[in-house]
Design a protein around this motif. Structure first.
Motif, PDB file in Angstrom:
ATOM      1  N   PRO A 384      60.482  94.200-115.809  1.00  0.00           N
ATOM      2  CA  PRO A 384      61.470  94.807-116.707  1.00  0.00           C
ATOM      3  C   PRO A 384      61.580  94.009-118.004  1.00  0.00           C
ATOM      4  O   PRO A 384      61.444  92.777-117.992  1.00  0.00           O
ATOM      5  CB  PRO A 384      62.771  94.732-115.901  1.00  0.00           C
ATOM      6  N   PRO A 385      61.818  94.673-119.144  1.00  0.00           N
ATOM      7  CA  PRO A 385      61.946  93.951-120.410  1.00  0.00           C
ATOM      8  C   PRO A 385      62.992  92.840-120.379  1.00  0.00           C
ATOM      9  O   PRO A 385      62.847  91.829-121.072  1.00  0.00           O
ATOM     10  CB  PRO A 385      62.341  95.060-121.402  1.00  0.00           C
ATOM     11  N   ALA A 386      64.035  92.994-119.585  1.00  0.00           N
ATOM     12  CA  ALA A 386      65.075  91.967-119.509  1.00  0.00           C
ATOM     13  C   ALA A 386      64.551  90.653-118.955  1.00  0.00           C
ATOM     14  O   ALA A 386      65.167  89.604-119.154  1.00  0.00           O
ATOM     15  CB  ALA A 386      66.236  92.457-118.643  1.00  0.00           C
ATOM     16  N   TYR A 387      63.403  90.689-118.262  1.00  0.00           N
ATOM     17  CA  TYR A 387      62.831  89.479-117.680  1.00  0.00           C
ATOM     18  C   TYR A 387      61.490  89.135-118.322  1.00  0.00           C
ATOM     19  O   TYR A 387      60.645  88.473-117.701  1.00  0.00           O
ATOM     20  CB  TYR A 387      62.645  89.649-116.176  1.00  0.00           C
ATOM     21  N   ALA A 388      61.287  89.553-119.561  1.00  0.00           N
ATOM     22  CA  ALA A 388      60.027  89.285-120.246  1.00  0.00           C
ATOM     23  C   ALA A 388      59.765  87.792-120.374  1.00  0.00           C
ATOM     24  O   ALA A 388      58.626  87.329-120.245  1.00  0.00           O
ATOM     25  CB  ALA A 388      60.034  89.935-121.634  1.00  0.00           C
ATOM     26  N   GLY A 389      60.806  87.005-120.628  1.00  0.00           N
ATOM     27  CA  GLY A 389      60.636  85.562-120.754  1.00  0.00           C
ATOM     28  C   GLY A 389      60.343  84.893-119.434  1.00  0.00           C
ATOM     29  O   GLY A 389      59.470  84.025-119.327  1.00  0.00           O
ATOM     30  N   ALA A 390      61.063  85.297-118.391  1.00  0.00           N
ATOM     31  CA  ALA A 390      60.858  84.696-117.069  1.00  0.00           C
ATOM     32  C   ALA A 390      59.444  84.934-116.574  1.00  0.00           C
ATOM     33  O   ALA A 390      58.778  84.012-116.077  1.00  0.00           O
ATOM     34  CB  ALA A 390      61.866  85.263-116.077  1.00  0.00           C
ATOM     35  N   VAL A 391      58.950  86.166-116.702  1.00  0.00           N
ATOM     36  CA  VAL A 391      57.609  86.460-116.208  1.00  0.00           C
ATOM     37  C   VAL A 391      56.566  85.783-117.083  1.00  0.00           C
ATOM     38  O   VAL A 391      55.514  85.339-116.599  1.00  0.00           O
ATOM     39  CB  VAL A 391      57.388  87.985-116.122  1.00  0.00           C
ATOM     40  N   GLY A 392      56.850  85.656-118.388  1.00  0.00           N
ATOM     41  CA  GLY A 392      55.932  84.918-119.254  1.00  0.00           C
ATOM     42  C   GLY A 392      55.858  83.453-118.864  1.00  0.00           C
ATOM     43  O   GLY A 392      54.785  82.847-118.867  1.00  0.00           O
ATOM     44  N   GLY A 393      57.008  82.859-118.516  1.00  0.00           N
ATOM     45  CA  GLY A 393      57.023  81.468-118.077  1.00  0.00           C
ATOM     46  C   GLY A 393      56.273  81.270-116.777  1.00  0.00           C
ATOM     47  O   GLY A 393      55.542  80.287-116.604  1.00  0.00           O
ATOM     48  N   LEU A 394      56.424  82.199-115.839  1.00  0.00           N
ATOM     49  CA  LEU A 394      55.695  82.111-114.571  1.00  0.00           C
ATOM     50  C   LEU A 394      54.194  82.229-114.790  1.00  0.00           C
ATOM     51  O   LEU A 394      53.405  81.482-114.197  1.00  0.00           O
ATOM     52  CB  LEU A 394      56.176  83.210-113.621  1.00  0.00           C
ATOM     53  N   LYS A 395      53.801  83.151-115.660  1.00  0.00           N
ATOM     54  CA  LYS A 395      52.382  83.330-115.945  1.00  0.00           C
ATOM     55  C   LYS A 395      51.795  82.078-116.583  1.00  0.00           C
ATOM     56  O   LYS A 395      50.710  81.609-116.205  1.00  0.00           O
ATOM     57  CB  LYS A 395      52.199  84.553-116.848  1.00  0.00           C
ATOM     58  N   GLN A 396      52.493  81.506-117.563  1.00  0.00           N
ATOM     59  CA  GLN A 396      52.000  80.303-118.226  1.00  0.00           C
ATOM     60  C   GLN A 396      51.952  79.119-117.263  1.00  0.00           C
ATOM     61  O   GLN A 396      51.084  78.250-117.369  1.00  0.00           O
ATOM     62  CB  GLN A 396      52.877  79.970-119.431  1.00  0.00           C
ATOM     63  N   THR A 397      52.884  79.083-116.317  1.00  0.00           N
ATOM     64  CA  THR A 397      52.859  78.017-115.317  1.00  0.00           C
ATOM     65  C   THR A 397      51.582  78.085-114.494  1.00  0.00           C
ATOM     66  O   THR A 397      50.934  77.059-114.226  1.00  0.00           O
ATOM     67  CB  THR A 397      54.083  78.114-114.400  1.00  0.00           C
ATOM     68  N   ALA A 398      51.205  79.295-114.079  1.00  0.00           N
ATOM     69  CA  ALA A 398      49.966  79.456-113.301  1.00  0.00           C
ATOM     70  C   ALA A 398      48.754  78.999-114.095  1.00  0.00           C
ATOM     71  O   ALA A 398      47.855  78.327-113.558  1.00  0.00           O
ATOM     72  CB  ALA A 398      49.803  80.911-112.874  1.00  0.00           C
ATOM     73  N   THR A 399      48.707  79.324-115.388  1.00  0.00           N
ATOM     74  CA  THR A 399      47.549  78.955-116.202  1.00  0.00           C
ATOM     75  C   THR A 399      47.588  77.492-116.613  1.00  0.00           C
ATOM     76  O   THR A 399      46.592  76.981-117.147  1.00  0.00           O
ATOM     77  CB  THR A 399      47.467  79.841-117.464  1.00  0.00           C
ATOM     78  N   ASN A 400      48.682  76.788-116.405  1.00  0.00           N
ATOM     79  CA  ASN A 400      48.730  75.347-116.642  1.00  0.00           C
ATOM     80  C   ASN A 400      48.383  74.555-115.379  1.00  0.00           C
ATOM     81  O   ASN A 400      47.736  73.512-115.455  1.00  0.00           O
ATOM     82  CB  ASN A 400      50.114  74.928-117.142  1.00  0.00           C
ATOM     83  N   ILE A 401      48.814  75.043-114.228  1.00  0.00           N
ATOM     84  CA  ILE A 401      48.523  74.337-112.979  1.00  0.00           C
ATOM     85  C   ILE A 401      47.075  74.573-112.548  1.00  0.00           C
ATOM     86  O   ILE A 401      46.417  73.665-112.019  1.00  0.00           O
ATOM     87  CB  ILE A 401      49.491  74.781-111.875  1.00  0.00           C
ATOM     88  N   GLY A 402      46.547  75.762-112.783  1.00  0.00           N
ATOM     89  CA  GLY A 402      45.181  76.075-112.389  1.00  0.00           C
ATOM     90  C   GLY A 402      44.153  75.082-112.920  1.00  0.00           C
ATOM     91  O   GLY A 402      43.342  74.545-112.137  1.00  0.00           O
ATOM     92  N   PRO A 403      44.114  74.805-114.225  1.00  0.00           N
ATOM     93  CA  PRO A 403      43.147  73.831-114.734  1.00  0.00           C
ATOM     94  C   PRO A 403      43.301  72.446-114.121  1.00  0.00           C
ATOM     95  O   PRO A 403      42.304  71.787-113.800  1.00  0.00           O
ATOM     96  CB  PRO A 403      43.445  73.800-116.243  1.00  0.00           C
ATOM     97  N   ALA A 404      44.547  71.995-113.946  1.00  0.00           N
ATOM     98  CA  ALA A 404      44.768  70.680-113.326  1.00  0.00           C
ATOM     99  C   ALA A 404      44.222  70.663-111.900  1.00  0.00           C
ATOM    100  O   ALA A 404      43.601  69.678-111.470  1.00  0.00           O
ATOM    101  CB  ALA A 404      46.257  70.339-113.338  1.00  0.00           C
ATOM    102  N   LEU A 405      44.422  71.752-111.176  1.00  0.00           N
ATOM    103  CA  LEU A 405      43.910  71.844-109.813  1.00  0.00           C
ATOM    104  C   LEU A 405      42.389  71.866-109.796  1.00  0.00           C
ATOM    105  O   LEU A 405      41.752  71.179-108.979  1.00  0.00           O
ATOM    106  CB  LEU A 405      44.462  73.108-109.142  1.00  0.00           C
ATOM    107  N   GLY A 406      41.787  72.633-110.700  1.00  0.00           N
ATOM    108  CA  GLY A 406      40.333  72.725-110.739  1.00  0.00           C
ATOM    109  C   GLY A 406      39.666  71.399-111.043  1.00  0.00           C
ATOM    110  O   GLY A 406      38.671  71.020-110.405  1.00  0.00           O
ATOM    111  N   ILE A 407      40.199  70.667-112.019  1.00  0.00           N
ATOM    112  CA  ILE A 407      39.624  69.372-112.368  1.00  0.00           C
ATOM    113  C   ILE A 407      39.819  68.381-111.226  1.00  0.00           C
ATOM    114  O   ILE A 407      38.943  67.568-110.940  1.00  0.00           O
ATOM    115  CB  ILE A 407      40.259  68.853-113.676  1.00  0.00           C
ATOM    116  N   ALA A 408      40.986  68.462-110.560  1.00  0.00           N
ATOM    117  CA  ALA A 408      41.229  67.577-109.419  1.00  0.00           C
ATOM    118  C   ALA A 408      40.231  67.859-108.297  1.00  0.00           C
ATOM    119  O   ALA A 408      39.696  66.944-107.670  1.00  0.00           O
ATOM    120  CB  ALA A 408      42.663  67.747-108.918  1.00  0.00           C
TER     121      ALA A 408
END
Length: 452
Positions: A384-408
């Motif tokens: 929902p548009p009311a949660y555009a920021g929350a879902v954006g934050g969750l998505k960015q979290t996944a794309t930040n943890i993924g690289p750290a996990l891959g390199i590890a």
């Protein structure tokens, strides 16, 4: 703003803000050796110029998105951009490495404020058909910024010193702030007047901070080090407490509409797994080409270039495929391309044949573009548009943890040959097929479920 300029302004702001963060992360790699010499910094201090930033970003992305939902995304965008620029200037003027580390943490906080807002602006400004195109452009822009970062960073450091990679952020920030100042989002961006759930916010931030720090230290300490095991156990414990707290809370931090959405959670799991495979394989192949085969950095960069080129070319094509065939087929195809490319790198590793390596990187770039556009489009359009920021934050979290996990994963198995490491990463990437199968087969199916 009106007309074509007005329609393009949200895209300029959303893509431009994302490019600043992507560029900053890659140009810094070229500045670190000279920065170390300038301050006489230890290896641990130098590592913290990156680790401090990563921990701050990962810990605060979801909170930043929730704050944007409540207080307005343009406010968070302006705050993040301004703070990012000021922190960059402060780093360039820093008198010691301690100041650099502290200001890099501050820069990470501002990057966390900025990133969810860049997606939320697109979500609120465009209808679904235009939104797919905007997300594809944003993905391609990120690829251009990340791919050009090492070259630009090398040129800046060689001619103007390490400080220049931070000074360059100021005109870039200004170029995004100016159109953002004149931007007006539709009336549907109404702040969410409900409590944020501060207990959940603290628990999630703590869990993510501990997890990212543990992963970032694996290349140095290894997976079996007591400190690594303690931190991973701590992250698991905090995650368990967070889940229990969220279920019992009258005001959960993660909105139930997102937490219960299969398409949203599947898209984030897909991003996490495939980005881990991508960055793990890139890390492994880059070191193999330089340290084992003896290629210089420029030749190595040219070998990797097809990945960036195919991400740029593939992003709009992925957007078109998403609109025509839907998320599931597009995500499955993209994941399989990344698997084939990573396995191809493993097969080409012994002699590093230029054509075979280039084709493998091209497959990875095309596949990751498809995954990135599909997963981002799913989480942004199906929330929902009311949660555009929350879902954006969750998505960015996944794309930040993924690289750290891959390199590890790539660096945490000493004694494993490069071909075997790449085959292992290809196998891990195949796990992304599971969440890809949970995505809607056609557009519009998930949207009704999330908003229900």
């Amino acid at each position: 703003m009106t007309g074509r300029v007005g329609r393009a302004a949200p895209l300029l702001v959303g893509a431009g803000g994302a490019m600043i963060v992507a560029l900053d992360g890659t140009v810094l790699l070229m500045a670190q050796p000279e920065l170390r010499r300038a301050f006489g910094a230890s290896a641990a201090q130098l590592q913290w110029t990156s680790t401090g930033y990563l921990v701050a970003v990962a810990a605060l992305l979801v909170l930043a998105g929730r704050l944007g939902d409540r207080y307005g995304h343009l406010r968070l965008l302006h705050l993040g951009l301004t703070g990012f620029g000021l922190a960059s200037a402060g780093i360039a003027l820093a008198p010691s490495v301690g100041w650099v580390i502290g200001l890099r943490v501050a820069q990470g906080v501002c990057g966390a404020l900025l990133q969810p807002a860049t997606l939320a602006v697109l979500r609120l400004a465009y209808p679904e058909r235009e939104l797919r195109r905007a997300i594809a452009v944003r993905t391609g822009a990120i690829a251009v910024a990340a791919g050009s970062g090492p070259v630009l960073g090398g040129l800046l450091v060689a001619h103007f010193g390490w400080q220049s990679v931070f000074w360059i952020n100021l005109p870039l920030v200004l170029a995004v702030v100016l159109p953002a100042t004149a931007l007006r989002l539709p009336e549907r961006e109404r702040p969410v007047a409900r409590r944020l759930g501060l207990t959940g916010a603290v628990l999630l931030a703590g869990c993510l901070a501990v997890l990212v720090h543990a992963l970032s230290q694996v290349p140095v300490r290894g997976w079996g080090a007591p400190a690594t095991l303690r931190e991973l156990a701590g992250a698991v414990g905090l995650a368990a407490v967070f889940v229990v707290s969220e279920r019992r809370s009258a005001h959960p931090f993660v909105p139930p509409a997102l937490a219960r959405s299969v398409p949203v959670t599947a898209a984030m799991a897909l991003l996490l797994v495939v980005s881990a495979g991508l960055f793990g394989s890139l890390f492994t192949a880059t070191f193999h080409l330089q340290d084992t085969l003896g290629l210089d950095p420029l030749t190595t960069g040219l070998r990797v270039l097809p990945l960036t080129v195919l991400m740029v070319i593939g992003s709009p094509l992925a957007g078109a495929a998403l609109g025509r065939w839907g998320p599931r087929p597009t995500a499955l195809t993209g994941t399989l391309l990344v698997v084939l490319g990573t396995a191809g790198l493993g097969a080409a590793a012994p002699d590093g044949a230029g054509v075979a390596t280039g084709v493998a990187f091209a497959l990875i770039g095309a596949g990751f573009a498809a995954v990135m556009v599909t997963a981002t489009g799913t989480v942004v359009t199906d929330a929902p548009p009311a949660y555009a920021g929350a879902v954006g934050g969750l998505k960015q979290t996944a794309t930040n943890i993924g690289p750290a996990l891959g390199i590890a994963l790539a660096s945490g198995a000493p004694g494993t040959s490069t071909p075997n490491t790449l085959l292992l990463l290809a196998g891990i990437t195949t796990l992304g097929l599971g969440p890809a199968l949970l995505l809607p087969s056609v557009r519009g199916v998930a949207a009704a479920g999330v908003g229900a």
